[in-house]
Design a protein around this motif. Sequence first.
Motif, PDB file in Angstrom:
ATOM      1  N   ASN A  51       0.828  -1.206   0.000  1.00  0.00           N
ATOM      2  CA  ASN A  51       0.000   0.000   0.000  1.00  0.00           C
ATOM      3  C   ASN A  51       0.865   1.260   0.000  1.00  0.00           C
ATOM      4  OD1 ASN A  51      -2.567   1.505   0.177  1.00  0.00           O
ATOM      5  ND2 ASN A  51      -1.688   2.133   2.122  1.00  0.00           N
ATOM      6  N   ASN A  55       0.686   3.743  -2.982  1.00  0.00           N
ATOM      7  CA  ASN A  55       0.338   5.151  -2.773  1.00  0.00           C
ATOM      8  C   ASN A  55       1.372   6.073  -3.400  1.00  0.00           C
ATOM      9  OD1 ASN A  55      -1.947   4.539  -1.303  1.00  0.00           O
ATOM     10  ND2 ASN A  55      -1.061   5.014   0.689  1.00  0.00           N
ATOM     11  N   LYS A  58       0.754   6.143  -6.948  1.00  0.00           N
ATOM     12  CA  LYS A  58      -0.515   6.799  -7.293  1.00  0.00           C
ATOM     13  C   LYS A  58      -0.435   8.308  -7.169  1.00  0.00           C
ATOM     14  CE  LYS A  58      -3.796   4.925  -4.534  1.00  0.00           C
ATOM     15  NZ  LYS A  58      -5.156   4.569  -4.035  1.00  0.00           N
ATOM     16  N   GLY A 117      -6.239   1.598   2.872  1.00  0.00           N
ATOM     17  CA  GLY A 117      -4.886   1.042   2.817  1.00  0.00           C
ATOM     18  C   GLY A 117      -4.016   1.382   4.017  1.00  0.00           C
TER      19      GLY A 117
HETATM   20 MG    MG Z   1      -3.627   3.417  -0.624  1.00  0.00          MG
END
Ligand code: MG
Length: 152
Positions: A51, A55, A58, A117
């Motif tokens: 995660n 992240n 992302k 997450g």
């Molecule tokens: Mg996340």
Amino acid sequence: KPCSVGRILRNIVTKTEPIASGKKIAVVCDIPDDLPDVSADREMISRAAENLIGNALKYTPEKGEINISVKKTGERLLLVSVKDNGRGIAEADLPHIFERYRRGRNQQGDVKGTGLGLAIAKKIISRHGGEIWANSRPGEGSEFLFTLPLSF
Ligand code: MG
Ligand code: ATP
């Protein structure tokens, strides 16, 4: 169960390589291969780290950079850092990002996620006797860190 945090991180980097190269993000790893193992559930630690790295990928725009490092600190801890130079987190959001369903105000809309997450990651790291926290500046990037006690 003894497990290698370095190997977990390298596996995630390999698995997410298509996303990184798709966004032309450089993923720089500082993962020594002589690190001691931790006593942990490999699947769980992998999920937490996935995660953080997910992240970073992302929330970092094209041509950004992510730095992943792990080192020994003190006598009996491993310290993992996942750092990006992406959009960062608003000061008002930072204390809340580890809460369930919490998503930063400037992230909604364009980037998909459930806001679970980090809450899950925190549960996993706490359950293993570690700590997880974040530093961030909007527009400059974010750094997520966690510790895990070494098995002995
Ligand atoms: Mg996340
Ligand atoms: P999910 O992980 O459930 O798919 P999510 O990524 O939105 O959804 P978390 O991983 O819990 O949820 O993150 C919570 C919020 O923290 C995010 O919505 C985002 O606002 C912020 N955040 C987390 N990591 C970063 C990062 N590396 N850069 C900028 N903001 C971040």
